[in-house]
Design a protein around this motif. Structure first.
Motif, short mmCIF file in Angstrom:
data_model
loop_
_atom_site.label_atom_id
_atom_site.label_comp_id
_atom_site.label_asym_id
_atom_site.label_seq_id
_atom_site.Cartn_x
_atom_site.Cartn_y
_atom_site.Cartn_z
N GLY A 240 -49.93 -46.71 -22.96
CA GLY A 240 -50.39 -45.39 -23.37
C GLY A 240 -51.74 -45.04 -22.78
O GLY A 240 -51.98 -43.89 -22.38
N GLU A 241 -52.64 -46.02 -22.73
CA GLU A 241 -53.96 -45.78 -22.14
C GLU A 241 -53.84 -45.52 -20.64
O GLU A 241 -54.53 -44.67 -20.07
CB GLU A 241 -54.86 -47.00 -22.38
N ALA A 242 -52.95 -46.24 -19.98
CA ALA A 242 -52.72 -46.03 -18.55
C ALA A 242 -52.22 -44.61 -18.29
O ALA A 242 -52.67 -43.93 -17.36
CB ALA A 242 -51.72 -47.05 -18.01
N VAL A 243 -51.30 -44.14 -19.12
CA VAL A 243 -50.77 -42.79 -18.96
C VAL A 243 -51.86 -41.75 -19.17
O VAL A 243 -51.99 -40.79 -18.40
CB VAL A 243 -49.59 -42.55 -19.93
N ARG A 244 -52.68 -41.94 -20.22
CA ARG A 244 -53.76 -40.99 -20.50
C ARG A 244 -54.75 -40.91 -19.34
O ARG A 244 -55.14 -39.82 -18.91
CB ARG A 244 -54.49 -41.40 -21.78
N MET A 245 -55.16 -42.05 -18.82
CA MET A 245 -56.12 -42.09 -17.72
C MET A 245 -55.51 -41.51 -16.45
O MET A 245 -56.19 -40.81 -15.69
CB MET A 245 -56.61 -43.52 -17.49
N PHE A 246 -54.23 -41.80 -16.22
CA PHE A 246 -53.57 -41.25 -15.04
C PHE A 246 -53.52 -39.73 -15.10
O PHE A 246 -53.81 -39.05 -14.11
CB PHE A 246 -52.16 -41.83 -14.91
N LYS A 247 -53.13 -39.18 -16.24
CA LYS A 247 -53.02 -37.72 -16.37
C LYS A 247 -54.35 -37.05 -16.06
O LYS A 247 -54.40 -36.03 -15.34
CB LYS A 247 -52.54 -37.36 -17.78
N ALA A 248 -55.44 -37.57 -16.58
CA ALA A 248 -56.74 -36.96 -16.36
C ALA A 248 -57.17 -37.06 -14.90
O ALA A 248 -57.68 -36.08 -14.32
CB ALA A 248 -57.79 -37.62 -17.28
N SER A 531 -43.29 -45.56 -13.29
CA SER A 531 -43.15 -45.44 -14.74
C SER A 531 -44.27 -44.61 -15.36
O SER A 531 -44.02 -43.79 -16.27
CB SER A 531 -43.14 -46.84 -15.38
N VAL A 532 -45.51 -44.81 -14.92
CA VAL A 532 -46.63 -44.08 -15.49
C VAL A 532 -46.51 -42.59 -15.19
O VAL A 532 -46.75 -41.74 -16.06
CB VAL A 532 -47.97 -44.64 -14.97
N LEU A 533 -46.13 -42.24 -13.96
CA LEU A 533 -45.97 -40.83 -13.60
C LEU A 533 -44.88 -40.18 -14.46
O LEU A 533 -45.05 -39.06 -14.96
CB LEU A 533 -45.63 -40.70 -12.12
N ARG A 534 -43.76 -40.86 -14.63
CA ARG A 534 -42.66 -40.29 -15.43
C ARG A 534 -43.11 -40.07 -16.88
O ARG A 534 -42.78 -39.05 -17.50
CB ARG A 534 -41.43 -41.20 -15.37
N ALA A 535 -43.85 -41.04 -17.40
CA ALA A 535 -44.33 -40.88 -18.78
C ALA A 535 -45.36 -39.76 -18.88
O ALA A 535 -45.37 -39.00 -19.87
CB ALA A 535 -44.94 -42.20 -19.26
N ALA A 536 -46.20 -39.63 -17.88
CA ALA A 536 -47.22 -38.58 -17.88
C ALA A 536 -46.59 -37.20 -17.84
O ALA A 536 -47.15 -36.23 -18.37
CB ALA A 536 -48.18 -38.78 -16.71
N MET A 537 -45.43 -37.08 -17.22
CA MET A 537 -44.76 -35.78 -17.08
C MET A 537 -43.67 -35.55 -18.12
O MET A 537 -42.94 -34.58 -18.06
CB MET A 537 -44.13 -35.69 -15.67
N GLN A 538 -43.58 -36.45 -19.10
CA GLN A 538 -42.46 -36.42 -20.05
C GLN A 538 -42.34 -35.09 -20.79
O GLN A 538 -41.25 -34.61 -21.04
CB GLN A 538 -42.61 -37.58 -21.04
N HIS A 539 -43.46 -34.50 -21.16
CA HIS A 539 -43.44 -33.26 -21.92
C HIS A 539 -43.75 -32.04 -21.06
O HIS A 539 -44.00 -30.96 -21.59
CB HIS A 539 -44.43 -33.34 -23.07
N THR A 540 -43.73 -32.24 -19.73
CA THR A 540 -44.06 -31.16 -18.80
C THR A 540 -42.88 -30.76 -17.94
O THR A 540 -42.64 -29.57 -17.71
CB THR A 540 -45.24 -31.57 -17.90
N LEU A 541 -42.13 -31.74 -17.45
CA LEU A 541 -41.01 -31.47 -16.55
C LEU A 541 -39.68 -31.65 -17.27
O LEU A 541 -39.57 -32.42 -18.23
CB LEU A 541 -41.08 -32.43 -15.35
#
Length: 624
Positions: A240-248, A531-541
């Motif tokens: 979850g922390e990886a996804v948050r940092m990646f998105k920003a 995996s991180v990119l897919r999770a970061a875009m889960q609620h966007t795409l």
């Protein structure tokens, strides 16, 4: 985004102004908005220095002409590319007492060099290749961005020459145009020529992440950047922390690449990478975003429906072209000419044609290039998780005598399974990296050439990461070879052929530093990789975009070679005048063509490579 050209020549080899203008203008497609030229001598007149520039105006349309000079005329610069963090650097330099006459990122680069010297290059967050003349120290500085998004070719001929493309160097008076036979060997193995080689003995690439200093006839090349994978430890252990940092970090990478004084848009394929870029751009855009797509009529190849889905979701001003075989074949030789080498991928041609179309509406686009190589998006990255186990359990003799022949006997359309099997049995690391993208094996290369050849060592840098997992070593290879010498080279040449600047948020150095801290499971641990990119875009795409199988930007070249252009490919490679026959066994060429047309084997990739080699030899006519 521009074209640069110049030299530092020994005095007796000096050239006139007309030569500088003529050769610089061979790249007017890279910079149709303006041109500039300068010539001068080093102290004592022993060497002549020249700078040429073709400009595509993106930032500071009025004040950004080049060559640009410092206020005291001691530093002159020609720049191809953009420094995205120029606003932040400018503020820092102003606080140090530097004054600015323009709002151009080019002047920021000059003042940064004045403040920090060569260390300034490490501060640039962008894509660039530049030539800088420093009259104070009597040195010419050449530099290329960390990942090699912008090209820079050099030749040591009566001194030092540099250019954004190969053609001006080949047309320089007295230049040796002899082909490098080792480059042909590497091309067959890789489907592209790994740097620093080119197809020409006299011309080589300045490696990515390097700068060159010329002074009084001597040159020194220094590497200032190595992909963070080589030194970073995977210390981010919470997904979850990886996804948050990646998105920003990704959002910021997109934001600063939208800095422009001209209209811009995005290339949209409908895959997760370009869709993520579009989603971020919409958040930062005050105007309706323009998107552009290219596809085909053949079922199973075109992604236009997926691109339309994203365009509708984000309400973009969407345009597309459907590429017909005739248009593709007509544009193919031009793509080879612009690339200065064989077109390694059929996708080169659609990118060039899309750029010509988009250039009527915008001057700059953001694209999704680099996501797979940064985040582990290819099937090979997932396969590398289990290959060591396979090689421990399956003796080499069993693989060679039983498994490999069985896989070769599989049906015509099982090409990917054959590649996986071939790579899984290859214990030599450089050879396995070549096989993953469908290059031929050493034995197959020797068969095509018609004689056994010694193995010419490739550049060692892409294979220099000895520690770390197979996945990380593979990503390091991708980021130091496959990307700069193939995909990024395609993006630059094909977009600039249409006078379009392409910006690539996934190739941001800050993003690369972050991702290098992720463990393998955050990259390739789920279906489809990234995996991180897919999770970061889960609620966007849309879920359909996130979960659909990756097909890549494929062109139906296999069907065209067996259909409307079967005679074309046969005549091109086995006719009496085929130039490729001077490097390859004519009987083997005929066998490859016949097996493919009869659907006995799928030789699509090797036939594409050989056909492009033929077109390249016809276009450039190198001395043998």
């Amino acid at each position: 985004m521009c074209g640069i050209f110049g030299w530092a020549l020994r005095g007796k080899h000096r050239q006139d102004h007309e030569t500088l203008v003529r050769l610089t203008n061979l790249m007017n497609h890279r910079g149709p908005d303006g041109a500039g030229y300068w010539q001068g001598d080093t102290a004592g007149g022993h060497n002549q220095v020249s700078l040429g520039h073709r400009r595509l105006s993106i930032i500071d349309l009025e004040g950004g002409a080049q060559p640009m000079w410092s206020a005291d005329r001691s530093i002159g610069l020609v720049l191809n590319g953009e420094i995205y963090n120029y606003v932040e650097l400018r503020e820092e330099l102003v606080s140090l007492g530097h004054a600015f006459r323009t709002s151009s990122d080019t002047e920021v680069l000059i003042e940064a060099y004045r403040a920090w010297g060569l260390d300034s290059i490490k501060r640039f967050r962008g894509m660039f290749a530049f030539g800088l003349w420093d009259a104070r120290t009597q040195q010419l500085v050449l530099a290329r961005d960390p990942f090699g998004k912008k090209p820079l070719f050099i030749a040591e001929h009566a001194g030092l020459l540099f250019a954004s493309e190969i053609e001006p160097l080949l047309k320089f008076p007295g230049m040796n145009t002899q082909i490098d036979p080792h480059a042909v060997e590497h091309y067959l193995l890789n489907r592209y020529v790994p740097g620093p080689r080119t197809f020409f003995q006299a011309v080589r690439k300045l490696p990515p992440g390097c700068h060159l200093v010329w002074r009084e006839g001597r040159t020194n090349i220094t590497r200032y950047f190595t992909p963070p994978l080589a030194s970073a430890e995977p210390d981010i252990t919470t997904f979850g922390e990886a996804v948050r940092m990646f998105k920003a970090t990704f959002d910021d990478a997109v934001r600063i690449r939208m800095r422009s004084d001209v209209a811009f848009g995005a290339y949209l394929s409908g895959g997760i990478d370009s869709s993520a870029v579009v989603a971020a751009m919409v958040r930062h855009s005050s105007e309706r975003l323009r998107t552009f797509s290219v596809g085909f009529r053949e079922a199973g190849y075109s992604e236009l429906d997926h691109a339309r889905t994203i365009a509708r979701q984000f309400d973009t001003n969407h345009e597309e072209i459907v590429l017909e075989p005739h248009d593709f074949m007509k544009s193919w030789p031009t793509a080879v000419l612009r690339r200065g080498a064989p077109a390694a991928e059929p996708a080169d041609i659609p990118v060039m044609m899309l750029s010509h179309m988009a250039a009527s509406k915008v001057k700059m686009v953001l694209t999704g290039e680099g996501a797979d190589e940064l985040l582990g998006g290819y099937p090979k990255h997932r396969a590398e998780l289990w290959i060591e186990l396979y090689q421990r359990l399956v003796p080499q003799a069993i693989h060679d005598r039983i498994i490999s022949p069985a896989m070769r006997a599989l049906p015509y359309d099982m090409r990917r399974a054959k590649i996986v099997t071939s790579a899984a049995g290859e214990r030599d690391w450089p050879s396995r990296m070549q096989l993953w993208f469908g290059g031929v094996s050493l034995n197959e290369r020797d068969r095509i050439i018609g004689r056994p050849l010694p193995v010419t060592p490739p550049d060692s840098h892409p294979f220099s990461m000895a520690a770390g997992s197979n996945v990380r070593r593979t990503l390091f290879f991708d980021q130091t070879s496959w990307l700069p010498d193939n995909l990024l080279e395609r993006a630059d040449r094909m977009m600039m052929a249409g006078s379009i600047e392409g910006r690539m948020p996934f190739m941001d150095t800050s993003l690369a530093k972050l991702v290098a801290r992720f463990p393998d499971s955050f990259l390739v641990g789920r279906s489809g990789g990234k995996s991180v990119l897919r999770a970061a875009m889960q609620h966007t795409l849309p879920r359909g975009i996130l979960t659909r199988k990756k097909i890549g930007f494929r062109v139906p070249i296999e069907e065209w070679f067996r259909g409307p252009y079967r005679e074309f490919i046969s005549d091109l490679l086995v006719c009496d005048g085929a130039r490729v026959a001077s490097f390859c066994d004519r009987d083997v060429l005929r066998q490859l063509v016949n097996e493919h047309l009869a659907r006995r084997q799928n030789h699509e990739k090797v036939l594409w490579s050989l056909a492009n080699l033929e077109l390249f030899l016809r276009a450039f006519k190198p001395s043998s």
